[in-house]
Enzyme design. Structure first.
Site, PDB file in Angstrom:
ATOM      1  N   TRP A 169     -44.291 -23.244  42.033  1.00  0.00           N
ATOM      2  CA  TRP A 169     -45.682 -23.637  42.278  1.00  0.00           C
ATOM      3  C   TRP A 169     -46.419 -23.855  40.965  1.00  0.00           C
ATOM      4  CZ3 TRP A 169     -45.004 -25.428  46.620  1.00  0.00           C
ATOM      5  CH2 TRP A 169     -44.371 -24.749  47.648  1.00  0.00           C
ATOM      6  N   ASP A 170     -46.083 -23.082  39.933  1.00  0.00           N
ATOM      7  CA  ASP A 170     -46.670 -23.314  38.608  1.00  0.00           C
ATOM      8  C   ASP A 170     -46.314 -24.713  38.094  1.00  0.00           C
ATOM      9  OD1 ASP A 170     -48.179 -21.072  37.902  1.00  0.00           O
ATOM     10  OD2 ASP A 170     -46.423 -19.940  37.287  1.00  0.00           O
ATOM     11  N   LEU A 171     -45.047 -25.077  38.243  1.00  0.00           N
ATOM     12  CA  LEU A 171     -44.602 -26.369  37.734  1.00  0.00           C
ATOM     13  C   LEU A 171     -45.219 -27.521  38.519  1.00  0.00           C
ATOM     14  CD1 LEU A 171     -40.835 -25.504  37.131  1.00  0.00           C
ATOM     15  CD2 LEU A 171     -42.660 -25.661  35.426  1.00  0.00           C
TER      16      LEU A 171
END
Length: 405
Positions: A169-171
């Site tokens: 989700w960060d990426l």
């Protein structure tokens, strides 16, 4: 080479993965990304993995920080001082058609609030990364838990939730940062208007599972999807062990892939009999998923009787969709052999080599450069001179007063 965003200036005041990934993506497309950190570095400056694999000193160089911030210019400023804050505001709102773009994830800095910044530059493009839409903190691993992924990950026996290793989700949020910035730039070029864009990690995760249809599936089932180990959901795909202990992942999404797998393993008649006995049609993806354990049991002896080299040669010749499981050390070995052009070796300021990546986007077949790794604060003086027009004596005075690093 001339990248498509050459000439664009972006100021980044962000830490950890999402914001820096967005800035790095823009930098590799040619943007002049100025990362601003407090003197001494932000909380992610020594984040693992670090040189020495965690066994070195506490201030060991971070492979993580170096890779996410390559291609940027590093500026360090004491943001607790009035002079330092004014420098940051001036850099963010500097005049020019290709300036006035900010990516941040700051919390609680009233002096960096959007209304304050817009008061100095009305056409500012400001993208703020958040944890939750209301501003509460969150990280990839907490939002992932909340959208149900760990509960459907892991072996079929169930048990405790299985957290993922990849901060997916960060990426995805980082790539959404670059998308949002580029959309706002396009609108500003047409209308002259700035934009304040808020992007919450929690919303990215919710959007991800919703857009895959997984929330609707939970309603339809009346319960969560059961775990199914290494099986590909909704189709046929699972891992097999070869005679030499190597493991391969084999997938048959399409009818053609399924036919190729049957042919190479010599199991056409077995599966034809199975279809008659169970009144099934294995040309249908859903049926292959329903009978996945039975199919795997039929195929398993073929793989177990062959070593990896034989499996590889025969599957490739039959055009089966497959891959072997590799450790990261093997990926490095392949990179050393020149097999992954997207990867690059870049020196870090401390002298260690960093294996990092160029942009996955190929313009005219070229990934472009990965970008140099900056030393913390390396570009402070040149950025202040270039963007704000400060003289050497003025910059020297800032150093003497401890305003910049």
């Amino acid at each position: 080479m001339n990248r498509p965003l050459a000439g664009l200036q972006v100021v980044e005041c962000a830490s950890f993965v999402a914001g820096p990934t967005g800035g790095m993506t823009l930098a590799q497309l040619g943007a002049n990304v100025i990362r601003i950190d407090p003197i001494g570095g932000n909380t992610d400056f020594h984040r693992w993995p670090v040189v020495g694999s965690g066994s070195g000193p506490a201030d060991a160089e971070s492979y993580y920080w170096a890779s996410l911030n390559k291609g940027k210019r590093s500026v360090t400023i004491d943001m607790r001082s009035d002079e330092g804050r004014e420098l940051v505001l001036a850099l963010i709102t500097a005049p020019g058609d290709d300036r006035g773009v900010l990516v941040d994830n700051v919390v609680g800095r009233r002096w960096m609030a959007n209304d304050v910044l817009v008061g100095r530059r009305p056409d500012l493009i400001h993208l703020r990364v958040q944890g939750y839409p209301d501003g509460r903190p969150a990280v990839d691993y907490t939002v992932n838990a909340e959208v149900g992924i760990p509960q459907i990950t892991g072996s079929e026996e169930g048990g405790a939730p299985v957290n993922h290793v990849l901060p997916a989700w960060d990426l995805v949020t980082g790539l959404s940062v670059s998308t949002g910035v580029l959309a706002a730039l396009y609108d500003r070029a047409r209308t002259g208007n700035g934009a304040y864009i808020e992007l919450a990690l929690a919303d990215v995760a919710l959007a991800g599972v919703a857009n895959l249809g997984w929330l609707s599936e939970a309603v339809d089932r009346g319960a969560d999807r059961p775990r199914h180990g290494n099986h590909v959901y909704g189709s046929f795909g699972v891992d097999f062990a070869c005679s030499d202990g190597a493991r391969v992942m084999v997938v048959a999404l399409t009818e053609g892939q399924w036919a190729a797998l049957r042919t190479v393993t010599g199991t056409e008649q077995v599966f034809a009999a199975l279809e008659r006995a169970l009144d099934a049609d294995l040309t249908k993806e859903s049926e292959r998923y329903r009978l996945r354990e039975t199919i795997a049991a039929v195929l398993r002896p073929w793989f177990a009787a062959r070593d990896l080299k034989t499996v590889s040669d025969e599957l490739d010749a039959a055009r089966v969709l497959w891959s072997r499981y590799r450790g990261m050390s093997e990926v490095v070995e392949a990179h050393r052999g020149g097999h992954h052009p997207v990867l690059a070796d870049v020196p870090m300021p401390g002298g260690h080599d960093l294996i990092t990546a160029r942009s996955p986007l190929r313009f005219g077949g070229d990934h472009g450069p990965a970008g140099d790794v900056p030393a913390l604060g390396q570009h402070t003086d040149e950025v202040l001179a270039e963007v704000l027009g400060l003289s050497d004596p003025e910059i020297g005075g800032l150093h003497d007063r401890g305003v910049v690093g």
